[in-house]
Design a protein around this motif. Structure first.
Motif, PDB file in Angstrom:
ATOM      1  N   ILE A  39       0.862  -1.186   0.000  1.00  0.00           N
ATOM      2  CA  ILE A  39       0.000   0.000   0.000  1.00  0.00           C
ATOM      3  C   ILE A  39       0.900   1.238   0.000  1.00  0.00           C
ATOM      4  CG2 ILE A  39      -1.719   1.317   1.295  1.00  0.00           C
ATOM      5  CD1 ILE A  39      -2.805  -1.452   2.270  1.00  0.00           C
ATOM      6  N   ALA A  40       0.943   1.910  -1.162  1.00  0.00           N
ATOM      7  CA  ALA A  40       1.714   3.157  -1.283  1.00  0.00           C
ATOM      8  C   ALA A  40       0.805   4.250  -0.720  1.00  0.00           C
ATOM      9  CB  ALA A  40       2.053   3.416  -2.742  1.00  0.00           C
ATOM     10  N   LEU A  45      -6.534   7.179  -1.861  1.00  0.00           N
ATOM     11  CA  LEU A  45      -7.521   8.244  -2.092  1.00  0.00           C
ATOM     12  C   LEU A  45      -8.448   8.306  -0.881  1.00  0.00           C
ATOM     13  CD1 LEU A  45      -8.533  10.143  -4.411  1.00  0.00           C
ATOM     14  CD2 LEU A  45     -10.109   8.284  -5.041  1.00  0.00           C
ATOM     15  N   LEU A  46      -8.566   9.486  -0.283  1.00  0.00           N
ATOM     16  CA  LEU A  46      -9.468   9.653   0.869  1.00  0.00           C
ATOM     17  C   LEU A  46     -10.894   9.423   0.393  1.00  0.00           C
ATOM     18  CD1 LEU A  46      -9.814  10.597   3.841  1.00  0.00           C
ATOM     19  CD2 LEU A  46     -10.204  12.881   2.913  1.00  0.00           C
ATOM     20  N   ASP A  47     -11.630   8.578   1.115  1.00  0.00           N
ATOM     21  CA  ASP A  47     -13.020   8.318   0.732  1.00  0.00           C
ATOM     22  C   ASP A  47     -13.892   8.565   1.969  1.00  0.00           C
ATOM     23  OD1 ASP A  47     -14.815   5.581  -0.912  1.00  0.00           O
ATOM     24  OD2 ASP A  47     -15.523   7.296   0.257  1.00  0.00           O
ATOM     25  N   TYR A 203      -9.441  -1.912  -0.246  1.00  0.00           N
ATOM     26  CA  TYR A 203      -9.325  -2.237  -1.686  1.00  0.00           C
ATOM     27  C   TYR A 203      -9.966  -3.592  -1.938  1.00  0.00           C
ATOM     28  CZ  TYR A 203      -5.617  -5.747  -1.118  1.00  0.00           C
ATOM     29  OH  TYR A 203      -4.905  -6.884  -0.787  1.00  0.00           O
ATOM     30  N   LEU A 204     -10.211  -3.910  -3.198  1.00  0.00           N
ATOM     31  CA  LEU A 204     -10.822  -5.191  -3.572  1.00  0.00           C
ATOM     32  C   LEU A 204      -9.716  -6.140  -4.030  1.00  0.00           C
ATOM     33  CD1 LEU A 204     -14.001  -3.969  -5.511  1.00  0.00           C
ATOM     34  CD2 LEU A 204     -13.883  -4.917  -3.188  1.00  0.00           C
ATOM     35  N   GLY A 205      -9.721  -7.356  -3.469  1.00  0.00           N
ATOM     36  CA  GLY A 205      -8.681  -8.314  -3.819  1.00  0.00           C
ATOM     37  C   GLY A 205      -9.149  -9.745  -3.636  1.00  0.00           C
ATOM     38  N   SER A 206      -8.241 -10.569  -3.146  1.00  0.00           N
ATOM     39  CA  SER A 206      -8.500 -12.021  -3.124  1.00  0.00           C
ATOM     40  C   SER A 206      -8.133 -12.634  -1.779  1.00  0.00           C
ATOM     41  CB  SER A 206      -7.626 -12.696  -4.198  1.00  0.00           C
ATOM     42  OG  SER A 206      -6.250 -12.676  -3.763  1.00  0.00           O
ATOM     43  N   ARG A 259      -0.507  -4.501  -7.884  1.00  0.00           N
ATOM     44  CA  ARG A 259      -1.746  -3.755  -7.611  1.00  0.00           C
ATOM     45  C   ARG A 259      -2.538  -3.554  -8.903  1.00  0.00           C
ATOM     46  NH1 ARG A 259      -2.601   1.674  -7.859  1.00  0.00           N
ATOM     47  NH2 ARG A 259      -0.362   2.113  -7.904  1.00  0.00           N
ATOM     48  N   GLY A 260      -1.833  -3.460 -10.028  1.00  0.00           N
ATOM     49  CA  GLY A 260      -2.520  -3.237 -11.314  1.00  0.00           C
ATOM     50  C   GLY A 260      -3.171  -1.868 -11.310  1.00  0.00           C
ATOM     51  N   GLN A 261      -4.422  -1.805 -11.797  1.00  0.00           N
ATOM     52  CA  GLN A 261      -5.113  -0.502 -11.888  1.00  0.00           C
ATOM     53  C   GLN A 261      -5.954  -0.240 -10.644  1.00  0.00           C
ATOM     54  OE1 GLN A 261      -4.249   1.358 -14.333  1.00  0.00           O
ATOM     55  NE2 GLN A 261      -3.036  -0.365 -15.064  1.00  0.00           N
ATOM     56  N   ARG A 262      -5.817  -1.071  -9.631  1.00  0.00           N
ATOM     57  CA  ARG A 262      -6.721  -0.930  -8.478  1.00  0.00           C
ATOM     58  C   ARG A 262      -6.401   0.311  -7.663  1.00  0.00           C
ATOM     59  NH1 ARG A 262      -6.140  -6.739  -5.799  1.00  0.00           N
ATOM     60  NH2 ARG A 262      -4.098  -6.669  -6.841  1.00  0.00           N
ATOM     61  N   GLN A 263      -7.462   1.027  -7.255  1.00  0.00           N
ATOM     62  CA  GLN A 263      -7.312   2.206  -6.402  1.00  0.00           C
ATOM     63  C   GLN A 263      -7.432   1.749  -4.957  1.00  0.00           C
ATOM     64  OE1 GLN A 263      -7.021   5.794  -7.108  1.00  0.00           O
ATOM     65  NE2 GLN A 263      -6.481   5.514  -4.955  1.00  0.00           N
ATOM     66  N   VAL A 264      -6.483   2.158  -4.114  1.00  0.00           N
ATOM     67  CA  VAL A 264      -6.599   1.875  -2.675  1.00  0.00           C
ATOM     68  C   VAL A 264      -7.186   3.127  -2.019  1.00  0.00           C
ATOM     69  CG1 VAL A 264      -5.363   1.250  -0.561  1.00  0.00           C
ATOM     70  CG2 VAL A 264      -4.635   0.306  -2.777  1.00  0.00           C
TER      71      VAL A 264
END
Ligand SMILES: Nc1nc(-c2ccc(Cl)c(S(N)(=O)=O)c2)cs1
Ligand SMILES: [Zn+2]
Length: 267
Positions: A39-40, A45-47, A203-206, A259-264
């Motif tokens: 996790i960089a 992104l603040l949500d 984030y969405l993962g596995s 991470r690919g294109q996934r937004q954390v």
């Protein structure tokens, strides 16, 4: 090889190459939305939708069943507790908690923050509660079927609340051994202080173990749990991957995945 069981990298050679290490795991494990990731933090992104969790049954003190399942130590939570809120779309029932660790105190977590790894990582695994509305257009393979709450563990002061679990390790050295905690503890006893649970990444993962199904909504809390160095080392000293007690259970950590294109997101 077909039919061989999955294992971690440090088991491959001692198993005489009869088990499949992480780069050979099958099922969904070679797909592109896998966990764990680094996790960089500056790129998160603040949500503002990521509000506080509501924990139900996390305060209930129990003598939980604990098992060595050959890959980790697992506490069976028997649907007694659940979570909602935290930006999740539904309520999720707690099923089990387990940990990943190393005897190297800065190499035992699965996720990392800006390349920093911790001594251990604890995963509390929850399953989405089935809605009552049957055969509506419920998505059959939702990306958030499972919600894992992940907590880093760092070496620090002794954590008396973990003693029942640390002491239980001596009862279950071999795979498929089970025991009961000798003292009542609650899930809250194992977590950082409640007011520290507002800051987390999402984030969405596995699953980080085969079949690596890409159906996990991950929550990685920023506040680590503190255990004494000796409590952390007990996991690598008391538990074995094999019945012959030839290989201590340690470094049960999956390598970082792209991470690919996934937004954390961050709360
Ligand atoms: N046999 C085993 N299963 C697991 C497991 C099961 C479900 C999940 Cl969600 C996970 S993880 N590491 O992604 O949280 C691990 C560990 S060891
Ligand atoms: Zn895990």
């Amino acid at each position: 090889r077909a039919g061989s069981h999955w294992c971690y990298q440090n088991q491959v050679k001692p198993s005489n190459y009869t088990c499949l290490g992480p780069d050979q795991w099958g099922d969904s494990c070679q797909n592109d939305r896998q966990s764990p990731i680094n996790i960089a933090t500056a790129k998160t992104l603040l949500d503002t939708n990521l509000g506080p969790f509501s924990f139900s049954g996390y305060d209930k003190k129990q003598k939980w069943a604990v098992q060595n399942n050959g890959h980790s130590v697992m506490v069976l939570l028997g649907d007694e507790a659940s979570i909602a809120g935290g930006g999740l779309a539904a309520r999720y029932r707690a099923k089990q908690l387990h940990l990943h660790w190393s005897k190297v105190l800065d190499w035992g977590s699965e996720h990392s923050f800006d390349g920093d790894r911790f001594a251990m990582e604890m995963h509390v695994v929850h399953e989405k509660e089935k809605g009552t509305s049957r055969n509506t257009n419920q998505n059959q393979d939702p990306k958030d079927e499972i919600a894992v709450l992940a907590f880093m563990v760092e070496a620090g002061s002794k954590n008396v609340n973990f003693q029942p679990l640390v002491q239980a390790l001596s009862d279950i050295p071999n795979p498929n051994m089970n025991t009961m905690l000798k003292d009542n503890i609650s899930l809250f006893d194992l977590l950082p202080k409640k007011q520290k649970l507002r800051h987390y990444f999402r984030y969405l993962g596995s699953l980080t173990t085969p079949g690596c199904d890409e159906k996990v909504v991950w929550t990685v809390f920023q506040e680590p749990i503190q255990l004494h160095k000796d409590q952390i080392l007990a996991f690598s000293q008391k538990l074995y991957y094999d019945n012959e007690k030839k290989l201590k259970m340690t470094d049960n950590v999956r390598p970082l995945q792209p991470r690919g294109q996934r937004q954390v997101l961050r709360s």
